[in-house]
Structure formats: structure tokens, C-alpha cells
Design a protein around this motif. Structure first.
Motif, PDB file in Angstrom:
ATOM      1  N   SER A  33       0.707  -1.394  -0.330  1.00 45.75           N
ATOM      2  CA  SER A  33      -0.270  -0.247   0.132  1.00 45.75           C
ATOM      3  C   SER A  33       1.144   1.329   0.055  1.00 45.75           C
ATOM      4  O   SER A  33       0.688   2.553  -0.097  1.00 45.75           O
ATOM      5  CB  SER A  33      -1.413  -0.166   0.752  1.00 45.75           C
ATOM      6  OG  SER A  33      -2.386  -1.140   1.578  1.00 45.75           O
ATOM      7  N   LEU A  34       2.095   1.087   0.584  1.00 45.36           N
ATOM      8  CA  LEU A  34       3.230   2.109   0.014  1.00 45.36           C
ATOM      9  C   LEU A  34       3.652   2.924  -0.883  1.00 45.36           C
ATOM     10  O   LEU A  34       4.604   3.760  -1.421  1.00 45.36           O
ATOM     11  CB  LEU A  34       4.100   2.085   0.861  1.00 45.36           C
ATOM     12  CG  LEU A  34       3.660   1.863   2.043  1.00 45.36           C
ATOM     13  CD1 LEU A  34       5.409   1.246   3.499  1.00 45.36           C
ATOM     14  CD2 LEU A  34       3.225   3.119   2.999  1.00 45.36           C
ATOM     15  N   LYS A  38       2.957   8.235  -4.702  1.00 45.54           N
ATOM     16  CA  LYS A  38       2.042   9.196  -4.088  1.00 45.54           C
ATOM     17  C   LYS A  38       0.488   8.350  -4.834  1.00 45.54           C
ATOM     18  O   LYS A  38       0.158   7.712  -5.426  1.00 45.54           O
ATOM     19  CB  LYS A  38       2.198  10.167  -5.428  1.00 45.54           C
ATOM     20  CG  LYS A  38       3.615  11.153  -5.265  1.00 45.54           C
ATOM     21  CD  LYS A  38       2.891  12.127  -6.579  1.00 45.54           C
ATOM     22  CE  LYS A  38       4.197  12.895  -6.310  1.00 45.54           C
ATOM     23  NZ  LYS A  38       4.327  13.909  -7.475  1.00 45.54           N
ATOM     24  N   ASN A  39      -0.175   8.808  -3.527  1.00 44.46           N
ATOM     25  CA  ASN A  39      -2.007   8.385  -3.554  1.00 44.46           C
ATOM     26  C   ASN A  39      -2.491   9.264  -4.637  1.00 44.46           C
ATOM     27  O   ASN A  39      -2.429  10.921  -4.591  1.00 44.46           O
ATOM     28  CB  ASN A  39      -1.855   8.496  -2.240  1.00 44.46           C
ATOM     29  CG  ASN A  39      -3.585   8.114  -1.831  1.00 44.46           C
ATOM     30  OD1 ASN A  39      -4.075   6.741  -3.064  1.00 44.46           O
ATOM     31  ND2 ASN A  39      -3.968   8.051  -1.189  1.00 44.46           N
ATOM     32  N   LYS A  58       1.859   8.886   2.991  1.00 43.76           N
ATOM     33  CA  LYS A  58       0.321   7.616   3.335  1.00 43.76           C
ATOM     34  C   LYS A  58       0.445   7.631   4.582  1.00 43.76           C
ATOM     35  O   LYS A  58       1.189   6.708   5.135  1.00 43.76           O
ATOM     36  CB  LYS A  58       0.537   6.555   2.548  1.00 43.76           C
ATOM     37  CG  LYS A  58       0.431   6.848   0.940  1.00 43.76           C
ATOM     38  CD  LYS A  58       0.120   5.889   0.430  1.00 43.76           C
ATOM     39  CE  LYS A  58       0.155   5.818  -1.390  1.00 43.76           C
ATOM     40  NZ  LYS A  58      -0.481   4.948  -1.902  1.00 43.76           N
ATOM     41  N   LYS A  59      -1.057   7.549   5.164  1.00 42.78           N
ATOM     42  CA  LYS A  59      -0.952   8.000   6.681  1.00 42.78           C
ATOM     43  C   LYS A  59      -2.135   6.916   7.113  1.00 42.78           C
ATOM     44  O   LYS A  59      -2.772   6.715   6.537  1.00 42.78           O
ATOM     45  CB  LYS A  59      -1.748   9.127   7.295  1.00 42.78           C
ATOM     46  CG  LYS A  59      -0.044  10.477   7.042  1.00 42.78           C
ATOM     47  CD  LYS A  59      -0.241  11.171   7.834  1.00 42.78           C
ATOM     48  CE  LYS A  59       0.524  12.494   7.306  1.00 42.78           C
ATOM     49  NZ  LYS A  59       0.310  13.600   8.237  1.00 42.78           N
ATOM     50  N   ILE A  61      -2.113   3.368   7.033  1.00 46.72           N
ATOM     51  CA  ILE A  61      -2.485   2.103   6.475  1.00 46.72           C
ATOM     52  C   ILE A  61      -1.791   0.960   7.707  1.00 46.72           C
ATOM     53  O   ILE A  61      -1.004   1.609   8.110  1.00 46.72           O
ATOM     54  CB  ILE A  61      -1.299   2.702   5.412  1.00 46.72           C
ATOM     55  CG1 ILE A  61      -1.509   3.404   4.069  1.00 46.72           C
ATOM     56  CG2 ILE A  61      -0.627   0.894   5.097  1.00 46.72           C
ATOM     57  CD1 ILE A  61      -1.138   3.687   3.178  1.00 46.72           C
TER      58      ILE A  61
END
Length: 134
Positions: A33-34, A38-39, A58-59, A61
Motif C-alpha cells: 500500500s506504500l 503518491k496517492n 500515506k497515513k 495504513i
């Protein structure tokens, strides 16, 4: 399980908890997921036009570090890192180097941050540490 070089706070997941110790057999769930760095969120305007929003951090997760075996003194040292984080409402670094590259993220402990399957002769087996990116 894969072999990853992992550091939780100042503690290395090795037989001694130090950088030169025998590495523990580990894996980390949630690292996928990291990537990418960029998300991207797509938001559509009223007329349907899509707009992209990018965030680089990314917070929130969930990550789980699984360890095949761990010496009880290293277990205690890692628990101290988690307890200090809770006591001081602070983050700590999780550094993972392995098949997917090297990741360094700031994390906080999950509410039920550690479980293990078995403890005998100073060795814990099937240890799992749970944390959340901050």
C-alpha cells in the motif's frame, strides 16, 4: 516468509537486537500500500470532469510485521519502543529493506500491537507486531 532487514525504532530484528546480529526471518503485510509513492484520488465535478488530487504521504495504513522467532530480550526492547511511543504520543521509524526495496515510514502502535504463538526457553515464536503509518 521472506527475509527482510527490519528496524523498529532503534531495535533491529536480529538475534541480539543490534545491526550485526543474525537476522530474524520476517515478513511485512501492508507494504504494498506504500507503493507508488503518491496517492491519487479522482474527484468528479458536477459536470463529470475528473480532477486528480495527489498526496505524497500515506497515513493510516495498517502494517503487520511477522517474525518467525525472537529472543525474549529483543522482544522486551521492541515492546519498550511501542510503550514509549504510547506514553509520549510520539511516532517511531519502521525501516524495512527487502524484495520490494527500502521503506522508511513513521508509525504508531496499533491498540493490540503484539501477539505471539509460543514462548519457550527464552524464544518467542510466531510474533506479530501491528502498527499504523502516521
Amino acid at each position: 516468509m521472506r527475509f527482510n532487514a527490519i528496524q523498529i525504532g532503534s531495535v533491529y530484528l536480529t538475534s541480539t537486537g543490534l545491526v550485526g546480529g543474525k537476522p530474524c526471518k520476517t515478513s511485512v503485510n501492508g507494504l504494498q500500500s506504500l507503493k507508488p509513492a503518491k496517492n491519487k484520488n479522482i474527484i468528479k465535478a458536477i459536470d463529470g470532469t475528473p480532477f486528480s488530487q495527489f498526496t505524497s504521504l500515506k497515513k493510516g495504513i495498517d502494517l503487520e510485521v511477522s517474525i518467525d522467532w525472537l529472543d525474549d530480550s529483543v522482544f522486551d526492547d521492541i515492546n519498550d519502543v511501542f510503550d514509549d511511543s504510547d506514553d509520549n504520543e510520539a511516532t517511531f521509524a519502521l525501516v524495512v529493506s527487502g524484495d520490494g526495496g527500502t521503506f522508511t515510514v513513521n508509525v504508531v502502535p496499533n491498540s493490540d500491537y503484539v501477539i505471539f504463538d509460543k514462548f519457550a526457553n527464552g524464544i518467542l515464536q510466531g510474533v506479530k507486531y501491528r502498527m499504523v503509518t502516521a
